[in-house]
Motif scaffolding. Structure first.
Motif, PDB file in Angstrom:
ATOM      1  N   GLN A 152       0.837  -1.198   0.000  1.00  0.00           N
ATOM      2  CA  GLN A 152       0.000   0.000   0.000  1.00  0.00           C
ATOM      3  C   GLN A 152       0.874   1.252   0.000  1.00  0.00           C
ATOM      4  O   GLN A 152       1.814   1.363   0.800  1.00  0.00           O
ATOM      5  CB  GLN A 152      -0.885   0.025   1.249  1.00  0.00           C
ATOM      6  N   ARG A 153       0.582   2.172  -0.877  1.00  0.00           N
ATOM      7  CA  ARG A 153       1.298   3.438  -0.927  1.00  0.00           C
ATOM      8  C   ARG A 153       0.726   4.401   0.102  1.00  0.00           C
ATOM      9  O   ARG A 153      -0.490   4.421   0.311  1.00  0.00           O
ATOM     10  CB  ARG A 153       1.136   4.089  -2.300  1.00  0.00           C
ATOM     11  N   VAL A 154       1.608   5.205   0.693  1.00  0.00           N
ATOM     12  CA  VAL A 154       1.176   6.290   1.589  1.00  0.00           C
ATOM     13  C   VAL A 154       1.663   7.588   0.943  1.00  0.00           C
ATOM     14  O   VAL A 154       2.861   7.869   0.951  1.00  0.00           O
ATOM     15  CB  VAL A 154       1.790   6.109   3.000  1.00  0.00           C
ATOM     16  N   GLY A 167      13.815  -7.815  11.928  1.00  0.00           N
ATOM     17  CA  GLY A 167      14.749  -8.894  11.581  1.00  0.00           C
ATOM     18  C   GLY A 167      14.540  -9.512  10.208  1.00  0.00           C
ATOM     19  O   GLY A 167      15.350 -10.326   9.772  1.00  0.00           O
ATOM     20  N   TYR A 168      13.457  -9.121   9.517  1.00  0.00           N
ATOM     21  CA  TYR A 168      13.127  -9.784   8.247  1.00  0.00           C
ATOM     22  C   TYR A 168      13.183  -8.780   7.117  1.00  0.00           C
ATOM     23  O   TYR A 168      12.190  -8.161   6.765  1.00  0.00           O
ATOM     24  CB  TYR A 168      11.757 -10.463   8.350  1.00  0.00           C
ATOM     25  N   TRP A 169      14.379  -8.626   6.582  1.00  0.00           N
ATOM     26  CA  TRP A 169      14.639  -7.523   5.677  1.00  0.00           C
ATOM     27  C   TRP A 169      15.030  -7.929   4.259  1.00  0.00           C
ATOM     28  O   TRP A 169      15.121  -7.086   3.380  1.00  0.00           O
ATOM     29  CB  TRP A 169      15.788  -6.676   6.252  1.00  0.00           C
ATOM     30  N   ARG A 170      15.255  -9.227   4.028  1.00  0.00           N
ATOM     31  CA  ARG A 170      15.839  -9.604   2.738  1.00  0.00           C
ATOM     32  C   ARG A 170      14.952  -9.271   1.551  1.00  0.00           C
ATOM     33  O   ARG A 170      15.408  -8.740   0.529  1.00  0.00           O
ATOM     34  CB  ARG A 170      16.193 -11.097   2.712  1.00  0.00           C
ATOM     35  N   MET A 171      13.665  -9.542   1.660  1.00  0.00           N
ATOM     36  CA  MET A 171      12.764  -9.230   0.527  1.00  0.00           C
ATOM     37  C   MET A 171      12.719  -7.721   0.286  1.00  0.00           C
ATOM     38  O   MET A 171      12.684  -7.260  -0.850  1.00  0.00           O
ATOM     39  CB  MET A 171      11.352  -9.730   0.836  1.00  0.00           C
ATOM     40  N   HIS A 172      12.705  -6.978   1.380  1.00  0.00           N
ATOM     41  CA  HIS A 172      12.745  -5.509   1.319  1.00  0.00           C
ATOM     42  C   HIS A 172      13.981  -5.075   0.522  1.00  0.00           C
ATOM     43  O   HIS A 172      13.905  -4.265  -0.401  1.00  0.00           O
ATOM     44  CB  HIS A 172      12.771  -4.976   2.757  1.00  0.00           C
ATOM     45  N   TRP A 173      15.119  -5.647   0.886  1.00  0.00           N
ATOM     46  CA  TRP A 173      16.395  -5.294   0.250  1.00  0.00           C
ATOM     47  C   TRP A 173      16.370  -5.613  -1.242  1.00  0.00           C
ATOM     48  O   TRP A 173      16.714  -4.785  -2.074  1.00  0.00           O
ATOM     49  CB  TRP A 173      17.519  -5.997   1.002  1.00  0.00           C
ATOM     50  N   TRP A 174      15.933  -6.818  -1.594  1.00  0.00           N
ATOM     51  CA  TRP A 174      15.892  -7.195  -3.017  1.00  0.00           C
ATOM     52  C   TRP A 174      14.985  -6.241  -3.786  1.00  0.00           C
ATOM     53  O   TRP A 174      15.320  -5.776  -4.874  1.00  0.00           O
ATOM     54  CB  TRP A 174      15.385  -8.635  -3.201  1.00  0.00           C
ATOM     55  N   GLY A 175      13.815  -5.962  -3.211  1.00  0.00           N
ATOM     56  CA  GLY A 175      12.853  -5.086  -3.892  1.00  0.00           C
ATOM     57  C   GLY A 175      13.399  -3.673  -4.047  1.00  0.00           C
ATOM     58  O   GLY A 175      13.268  -3.041  -5.103  1.00  0.00           O
ATOM     59  N   LEU A 176      14.035  -3.200  -2.978  1.00  0.00           N
ATOM     60  CA  LEU A 176      14.556  -1.828  -2.988  1.00  0.00           C
ATOM     61  C   LEU A 176      15.698  -1.695  -3.999  1.00  0.00           C
ATOM     62  O   LEU A 176      15.771  -0.726  -4.766  1.00  0.00           O
ATOM     63  CB  LEU A 176      15.056  -1.487  -1.580  1.00  0.00           C
ATOM     64  N   LYS A 177      16.566  -2.694  -4.014  1.00  0.00           N
ATOM     65  CA  LYS A 177      17.694  -2.674  -4.953  1.00  0.00           C
ATOM     66  C   LYS A 177      17.168  -2.671  -6.394  1.00  0.00           C
ATOM     67  O   LYS A 177      17.652  -1.918  -7.236  1.00  0.00           O
ATOM     68  CB  LYS A 177      18.592  -3.887  -4.710  1.00  0.00           C
ATOM     69  N   ALA A 178      16.142  -3.477  -6.631  1.00  0.00           N
ATOM     70  CA  ALA A 178      15.566  -3.526  -7.986  1.00  0.00           C
ATOM     71  C   ALA A 178      14.974  -2.169  -8.361  1.00  0.00           C
ATOM     72  O   ALA A 178      15.169  -1.683  -9.484  1.00  0.00           O
ATOM     73  CB  ALA A 178      14.494  -4.621  -8.049  1.00  0.00           C
ATOM     74  N   LEU A 179      14.265  -1.551  -7.417  1.00  0.00           N
ATOM     75  CA  LEU A 179      13.661  -0.233  -7.698  1.00  0.00           C
ATOM     76  C   LEU A 179      14.742   0.808  -7.995  1.00  0.00           C
ATOM     77  O   LEU A 179      14.628   1.600  -8.930  1.00  0.00           O
ATOM     78  CB  LEU A 179      12.830   0.245  -6.493  1.00  0.00           C
ATOM     79  N   LEU A 180      15.801   0.782  -7.195  1.00  0.00           N
ATOM     80  CA  LEU A 180      16.885   1.769  -7.377  1.00  0.00           C
ATOM     81  C   LEU A 180      17.611   1.540  -8.704  1.00  0.00           C
ATOM     82  O   LEU A 180      17.890   2.495  -9.445  1.00  0.00           O
ATOM     83  CB  LEU A 180      17.874   1.697  -6.203  1.00  0.00           C
ATOM     84  N   ASN A 181      17.887   0.285  -9.015  1.00  0.00           N
ATOM     85  CA  ASN A 181      18.554  -0.016 -10.289  1.00  0.00           C
ATOM     86  C   ASN A 181      17.697   0.437 -11.462  1.00  0.00           C
ATOM     87  O   ASN A 181      18.198   1.000 -12.429  1.00  0.00           O
ATOM     88  CB  ASN A 181      18.850  -1.516 -10.403  1.00  0.00           C
ATOM     89  N   TYR A 201       7.690  -7.014   4.877  1.00  0.00           N
ATOM     90  CA  TYR A 201       8.687  -7.536   3.929  1.00  0.00           C
ATOM     91  C   TYR A 201       8.982  -6.599   2.766  1.00  0.00           C
ATOM     92  O   TYR A 201       9.665  -6.973   1.812  1.00  0.00           O
ATOM     93  CB  TYR A 201       8.276  -8.928   3.393  1.00  0.00           C
ATOM     94  N   HIS A 202       8.476  -5.389   2.823  1.00  0.00           N
ATOM     95  CA  HIS A 202       8.676  -4.434   1.726  1.00  0.00           C
ATOM     96  C   HIS A 202       9.178  -3.101   2.287  1.00  0.00           C
ATOM     97  O   HIS A 202       9.118  -2.862   3.492  1.00  0.00           O
ATOM     98  CB  HIS A 202       7.344  -4.166   1.001  1.00  0.00           C
ATOM     99  N   PRO A 203       9.598  -2.201   1.376  1.00  0.00           N
ATOM    100  CA  PRO A 203       9.831  -0.823   1.841  1.00  0.00           C
ATOM    101  C   PRO A 203       8.517  -0.248   2.366  1.00  0.00           C
ATOM    102  O   PRO A 203       7.427  -0.699   1.979  1.00  0.00           O
ATOM    103  CB  PRO A 203      10.271  -0.097   0.559  1.00  0.00           C
ATOM    104  N   SER A 204       8.595   0.750   3.207  1.00  0.00           N
ATOM    105  CA  SER A 204       7.372   1.334   3.788  1.00  0.00           C
ATOM    106  C   SER A 204       6.554   2.063   2.719  1.00  0.00           C
ATOM    107  O   SER A 204       7.089   2.463   1.672  1.00  0.00           O
ATOM    108  CB  SER A 204       7.759   2.314   4.898  1.00  0.00           C
ATOM    109  N   GLY A 205       5.266   2.238   3.032  1.00  0.00           N
ATOM    110  CA  GLY A 205       4.345   2.899   2.091  1.00  0.00           C
ATOM    111  C   GLY A 205       4.810   4.271   1.616  1.00  0.00           C
ATOM    112  O   GLY A 205       4.711   4.585   0.414  1.00  0.00           O
ATOM    113  N   PRO A 206       5.340   5.133   2.515  1.00  0.00           N
ATOM    114  CA  PRO A 206       5.802   6.446   2.054  1.00  0.00           C
ATOM    115  C   PRO A 206       6.970   6.342   1.070  1.00  0.00           C
ATOM    116  O   PRO A 206       7.048   7.103   0.108  1.00  0.00           O
ATOM    117  CB  PRO A 206       6.216   7.141   3.357  1.00  0.00           C
TER     118      PRO A 206
END
Ligand SMILES: Cc1cc2nc3c(=O)[nH]c(=O)nc-3n(C[C@H](O)[C@H](O)[C@H](O)COP(=O)(O)O)c2cc1C
Length: 239
Positions: free
Chosen positions: A78-80, A136-150, A105-110
């Motif tokens: 959900q986007r904020v 403690g559960y950040w890996r999916m967040h990291w993969w998603g964020l890296k993909a968005l940044l790339n 498991y994702h970056p935050s809505g904002p």
């Protein structure tokens, strides 16, 4: 640390850092404050910019059903919506730190809303190091964020992650109760296992060291990927 802060004044030899962050329960904010303190004695100019939701997000959510519902919404990313950023955020920086919590498991809505609106303009051709605060559960967040940044054209040489240093299952239960507005640290069946919500002083010291290392490498035009940001979460003892 509200809105934004500028530390040092920019000169030709100085390195410029933009720190963009969202923080719902102040954990990211505290880590960043420590990091900035660590950068303090180096010739770097820091612009600290909060990502501010259009509708203020009050901590805690206030009840178990509200927290549960928010977990579901955030799982579906959900986007904020967020307020516009000042023009200075769209300049070129020697380093951008994009910081915020993991939400289901994702970056935050904002942060997701910011990517939708400004991602390419903000991050194209920038060197970005994400900082994640989570239980403690950040890996999916990291993969998603890296993909968005790339996708936006950024390079992502490294990552900083801070996890809450309590043992499971108490950590998950404690975070959920805290978000719901309870005080798990004082609940008779929890308090033996759950000392505190969020990060420890030792982690703030670690964040400060990371800030120092980042600034040192940056002023030597060094390689950001050479820094070891592996954090060592020291679990709370029961006493
Ligand atoms: C809606 C929501 C969902 C969350 N989901 C996760 C998760 O999937 N994994 C995790 O490790 N932490 C999760 N957390 C915990 C936060 O990432 C953690 O408390 C973090 O330190 C908060 O940082 P902040 O105070 O800067 O917002 C969640 C928190 C919220 C509010």
């Amino acid at each position: 640390m509200t809105g934004d802060l500028i530390m040092g004044s920019s000169t030709n030899s100085q390195k410029n850092i933009l720190i963009l962050y969202y923080s719902y329960s102040s954990q990211t904010k505290n880590l960043l404050q420590a990091m900035i303190n660590g950068m303090d004695s180096h010739p770097v100019s820091v612009v600290l910019q909060r990502i501010e939701p259009v509708v203020p997000q009050h901590f805690p959510f206030g009840s178990i059903p509200k927290t549960f519902w928010k977990m579901i919404l955030t799982f579906f990313r959900q986007r904020v919506p967020v307020k516009p950023l000042p023009e200075q955020c769209f300049q070129h920086y020697d380093l951008v730190i994009l910081a915020g919590p993991t939400w289901s498991y994702h970056p935050s809505g904002p942060v997701l809303a910011l990517f939708d609106r400004d991602g390419e303009r903000l991050f194209k051709d920038q060197q970005v190091v994400p900082l994640i605060s989570c239980r403690g559960y950040w890996r999916m967040h990291w993969w998603g964020l890296k993909a968005l940044l790339n996708k936006c054209g950024a390079t992502v040489p490294n990552l900083i992650v801070f996890s809450h240093p309590s043992k499971e299952p108490w950590r998950t239960v404690g975070v959920f109760l805290k978000l719901a507005g309870k005080v798990p640290e004082r609940m008779p069946w929890m308090k033996k296992h759950y000392r505190k919500y969020g990060h420890t002083r030792a982690q703030l010291t670690e964040a400060r060291n990371f800030g120092e290392q980042l600034a040192e490498v940056l002023i030597k035009d060094g390689d950001m990927s050479s820094i070891n940001f592996k954090t060592v979460p020291v679990l709370y003892s029961k006493s």
